[in-house]
Design a protein around this motif. Structure first.
Motif, PDB file in Angstrom:
ATOM      1  N   PRO A  42     -12.397  -4.292 -16.230  1.00  0.00           N
ATOM      2  CA  PRO A  42     -13.361  -3.968 -15.166  1.00  0.00           C
ATOM      3  C   PRO A  42     -12.703  -3.920 -13.786  1.00  0.00           C
ATOM      4  N   ALA A  43     -11.752  -4.820 -13.555  1.00  0.00           N
ATOM      5  CA  ALA A  43     -11.094  -4.841 -12.247  1.00  0.00           C
ATOM      6  C   ALA A  43     -10.296  -3.561 -12.035  1.00  0.00           C
ATOM      7  N   LEU A  44      -9.540  -3.155 -13.039  1.00  0.00           N
ATOM      8  CA  LEU A  44      -8.719  -1.950 -12.914  1.00  0.00           C
ATOM      9  C   LEU A  44      -9.599  -0.715 -12.763  1.00  0.00           C
ATOM     10  N   ALA A  45     -10.689  -0.667 -13.530  1.00  0.00           N
ATOM     11  CA  ALA A  45     -11.593   0.488 -13.456  1.00  0.00           C
ATOM     12  C   ALA A  45     -12.220   0.577 -12.069  1.00  0.00           C
ATOM     13  N   ALA A  46     -12.577  -0.582 -11.509  1.00  0.00           N
ATOM     14  CA  ALA A  46     -13.202  -0.589 -10.179  1.00  0.00           C
ATOM     15  C   ALA A  46     -12.225  -0.109  -9.118  1.00  0.00           C
ATOM     16  N   ILE A  47     -10.960  -0.531  -9.242  1.00  0.00           N
ATOM     17  CA  ILE A  47      -9.942  -0.107  -8.273  1.00  0.00           C
ATOM     18  C   ILE A  47      -9.776   1.409  -8.332  1.00  0.00           C
ATOM     19  N   ALA A  48      -9.697   1.936  -9.539  1.00  0.00           N
ATOM     20  CA  ALA A  48      -9.535   3.392  -9.695  1.00  0.00           C
ATOM     21  C   ALA A  48     -10.730   4.122  -9.086  1.00  0.00           C
ATOM     22  N   GLN A  49     -11.915   3.582  -9.306  1.00  0.00           N
ATOM     23  CA  GLN A  49     -13.120   4.230  -8.769  1.00  0.00           C
ATOM     24  C   GLN A  49     -13.087   4.243  -7.244  1.00  0.00           C
ATOM     25  N   LYS A  50     -12.604   3.144  -6.656  1.00  0.00           N
ATOM     26  CA  LYS A  50     -12.533   3.084  -5.193  1.00  0.00           C
ATOM     27  C   LYS A  50     -11.561   4.127  -4.674  1.00  0.00           C
ATOM     28  N   ILE A  51     -10.473   4.349  -5.417  1.00  0.00           N
ATOM     29  CA  ILE A  51      -9.506   5.372  -5.007  1.00  0.00           C
ATOM     30  C   ILE A  51     -10.163   6.753  -5.080  1.00  0.00           C
ATOM     31  N   LEU A  52     -10.880   7.002  -6.179  1.00  0.00           N
ATOM     32  CA  LEU A  52     -11.550   8.296  -6.329  1.00  0.00           C
ATOM     33  C   LEU A  52     -12.557   8.493  -5.204  1.00  0.00           C
ATOM     34  N   ASP A  53     -13.293   7.413  -4.876  1.00  0.00           N
ATOM     35  CA  ASP A  53     -14.294   7.519  -3.804  1.00  0.00           C
ATOM     36  C   ASP A  53     -13.649   7.760  -2.454  1.00  0.00           C
ATOM     37  N   ALA A  54     -12.439   7.196  -2.275  1.00  0.00           N
ATOM     38  CA  ALA A  54     -11.787   7.301  -0.968  1.00  0.00           C
ATOM     39  C   ALA A  54     -11.049   8.623  -0.803  1.00  0.00           C
ATOM     40  N   THR A  55     -10.990   9.401  -1.877  1.00  0.00           N
ATOM     41  CA  THR A  55     -10.248  10.666  -1.809  1.00  0.00           C
ATOM     42  C   THR A  55     -11.125  11.719  -1.156  1.00  0.00           C
ATOM     43  N   PRO A  56     -10.622  12.389  -0.122  1.00  0.00           N
ATOM     44  CA  PRO A  56     -11.443  13.432   0.518  1.00  0.00           C
ATOM     45  C   PRO A  56     -11.788  14.522  -0.489  1.00  0.00           C
ATOM     46  N   ALA A  57     -12.987  15.066  -0.399  1.00  0.00           N
ATOM     47  CA  ALA A  57     -13.452  16.024  -1.400  1.00  0.00           C
ATOM     48  C   ALA A  57     -12.662  17.327  -1.361  1.00  0.00           C
ATOM     49  N   GLN A  58     -12.343  17.772  -0.149  1.00  0.00           N
ATOM     50  CA  GLN A  58     -11.667  19.059  -0.040  1.00  0.00           C
ATOM     51  C   GLN A  58     -10.226  18.857   0.386  1.00  0.00           C
ATOM     52  N   ALA A  59      -9.290  19.280  -0.430  1.00  0.00           N
ATOM     53  CA  ALA A  59      -7.881  19.156  -0.039  1.00  0.00           C
ATOM     54  C   ALA A  59      -7.490  20.384   0.759  1.00  0.00           C
ATOM     55  N   SER A  60      -6.615  20.230   1.773  1.00  0.00           N
ATOM     56  CA  SER A  60      -6.214  21.385   2.601  1.00  0.00           C
ATOM     57  C   SER A  60      -5.302  22.296   1.804  1.00  0.00           C
TER      58      SER A  60
END
Lengths: 271, 309
Positions: free
Chosen positions: A253-271
């Motif tokens: 659960p800890a690892l999954a949560a960390i990965a999710q936070k990274i996904l959430d913190a990733t900007p939606a549109q890459a330049s």
């Protein structure tokens, strides 16, 4: 105005994350591998760049040790950890003639190889490139940050263990991030307690509280605590997919949560 | 990929910087200028300084986080328990100097009258200061530590190192070789991901002709304080240090179990040996320290026999 990055071998890489510590043995390579696997499970194409030239742990963790690196027109072809080619790797580990061969190089030669890893590996199209680093704040770190700077990394994930001796070193790594303009995405506290498989008592084997304290001191997000789990260690030893095999592990659960936070913190549109 | 011993003619050879394999090497210009040809005068100076230091021991690993600093600190504590033994502990982990914290020091350099410590940690004004130095600058600091610190009459100089096989390791061996190093103690944990790096460190020792006193397997098993049953937190999937030592024909000096009190003692700057004298970890440490002393004394009498014969 910042000059645009020259199109090169990282042109197809959307997001770059560095895994740093300062302290050795806290689980940078473990977190790097687990994050890559979790991002892959979320459907992302991931590359892992291992710039730990003296102690390259990544190949074994994905059962890729002994594979060879081939050349193509664009440069070196990364090694794929799987048939589907969803995880690609580059490590000095693939370039050694013998697995026990020591890379006994001084700084300048290490810098040169790291620059090559960044500019001469044909990474292709990747959602994430995760960069594993050795402990410290020296040649490898400076070389990696300088070489990656034009590609504007998302930031760094900083790993610590709970005890003060680790936190003491990791504080210095946070200073390194500040001085080099590398955004800290957050702190991960690894080896946070061990649950005895016989009696279920949880012991703080490596003290407690350091990770949260560090995040608070530095004003960065605390991404979570990952407990000690020998099943996780064993998976990494054998190059197996922990995320697939051990969804019931206390570490999952800890690892999954960390990965999710990274996904959430990733900007939606890459330049 | 070029391997340094094969293709590199050597920084001090006549071909340095001029050979075919030198093309593209970042050190080419330096070697071609002849800088590598003359030995560094500091080496002789350090040899002189080290005349008052009886035994020099390097604590190495290759892998980070296996307990080098913890071990170095407790080796120093253990040896210094005999008030007639003068001990010095030198921390050359420039980026991650843990020794001051583990020894409970924040600027003073003497833990006890007979136990002195030197670390770059003492030179930093804040716990957040980062030492972001490239190789050559780190080498300079190590040279200074060895040459410019007044070590005095020391029975044991213990050198704690960072993980890896790079500048710091090459420099300390280069600067101390003329002064004769007794040997290296190699620290590992049981799992293959550590042993993998440790085998490289052992290759390094062989390459630079550094004797290996033996290997210590740290974090070898955990005894639950509640039910007293043992678990392997870091499983020895490939046979642990014992299998590696058998393969490489090196002595296994001992195995130290994981005791949560060790971490706490280090955080508080206390000697774990004094805080928990009955712990199985303390028993293991003491046995290992004794074996190291025996090795050093044997070394010394062999040398003395050679000189007198």
């Amino acid at each position: 105005m910042e000059a645009a990055a020259e199109p090169g071998n990282l042109a197809g890489v959307q997001h770059i994350i560095l895994i740093l510590s300062g302290k050795g043995g806290v689980g940078k390579s473990t977190v790097c591998t687990e994050l890559a696997l979790a991002l892959r499970h979320a459907g992302k194409k991931v590359g892992i760049l291992d710039v730990d030239l003296c102690g390259p742990s990544i190949p074994r963790m994905l059962r890729a040790q002994g594979k060879a690196v081939h050349q193509c027109n664009g440069g070196w072809v990364p090694v794929f950890a799987d048939q589907e080619q969803s995880i690609s790797l580059m490590s000095v580990g693939f370039l050694l003639e013998q697995p026990d061969e020591a890379v006994v190089w001084r700084g300048p030669k290490k810098n040169a190889l790291i620059k090559q890893f960044v500019s001469d590996v044909a990474w292709g199209q990747l959602d994430y490139l995760v960069v594993d680093t050795p402990p410290g704040t020296s040649d490898e770190h400076m070389a990696a940050v300088e070489a990656l700077r034009p590609y504007r990394p998302l930031g760094a994930l900083v790993v610590t263990t709970p005890q003060a001796v680790s936190v003491g070193d990791v504080r210095r790594e946070l200073t390194f991030c500040r001085k080099t303009g590398l955004r800290v995405m957050g702190v991960v506290e690894n080896m946070s307690g061990f649950t005895c498989p016989h009696c279920a008592e949880c012991t703080s084997v490596f003290s407690r509280g350091g990770g949260e304290e560090l995040a608070r001191l530095a004003g960065v997000p605390f991404l979570g605590s990952v407990p000690l789990d020998p099943a996780l260690t064993r998976s990494l030893e054998e190059g197996r997919d922990f995320i697939q095999e051990f969804p019931n592990s206390p570490a999952f659960p800890a690892l999954a949560a960390i990965a999710q936070k990274i996904l959430d913190a990733t900007p939606a549109q890459a330049s | 990929m070029e391997e340094v011993p094969h293709d590199c003619p050597g920084a001090d050879s006549a071909q340095a910087g001029r050979g075919a394999s030198c093309q593209g090497c970042p050190n080419q210009r330096l070697c071609a200028s002849g800088a590598g040809a003359t030995p560094d005068p500091a080496i002789e100076e350090i040899k002189e300084k080290m005349k008052t230091v009886k035994h020099k021991i390097l604590v190495l690993s290759g892998k980070g986080g296996v307990g080098k600093s913890t071990f170095s600190a407790h080796l120093a504590h253990g040896l210094a328990e005999d008030e007639n033994t003068q001990v010095a502990l030198l921390d050359i982990d420039i980026c991650g100097p843990s020794i001051p914290k583990i020894m409970g020091l924040e600027g003073e350099q003497y833990v006890d009258e007979n136990l002195g410590v030197m670390s770059v940690g003492f030179l930093l004004s804040s716990p957040d200061d980062a030492v972001i130095w490239r190789g050559p600058k780190k080498n300079g600091m190590i040279k200074q530590f060895l040459r410019d610190v007044d070590w005095g009459e020391v029975d044991y100089l213990i050198v704690d190192t960072p993980p890896g096989t790079s500048d710091e390791h090459l420099s300390v061996v280069q600067y101390l070789t003329a002064a004769r190093i007794d040997g290296a103690v190699i620290i590992t944990t049981p799992q293959e991901v550590s042993l993998q790096d440790v085998r490289k460190e052992i290759s390094f020792c062989r390459k630079v002709k550094l004797p290996v006193i033996g290997v210590v397997e740290n974090m070898s098993g955990f005894i639950c304080p509640n039910c007293k049953k043992e678990s392997q937190i870091f499983p020895p999937t490939t046979g642990g240090a014992a299998a590696m030592c058998q393969d490489l024909k090196l002595p296994l000096l001992g195995r130290v179990p994981l005791d949560p009190h060790i971490g706490k003692s280090c955080d508080q700057g206390q000697s774990f040996l004094a805080e928990a004298p009955d712990s199985p970890a303390t028993v293991a440490y003491r046995s290992i320290i004794q074996r190291i002393q025996e090795f050093c004394n044997l070394h010394q009498s062999k040398e003395e026999n050679l000189i007198s014969s």
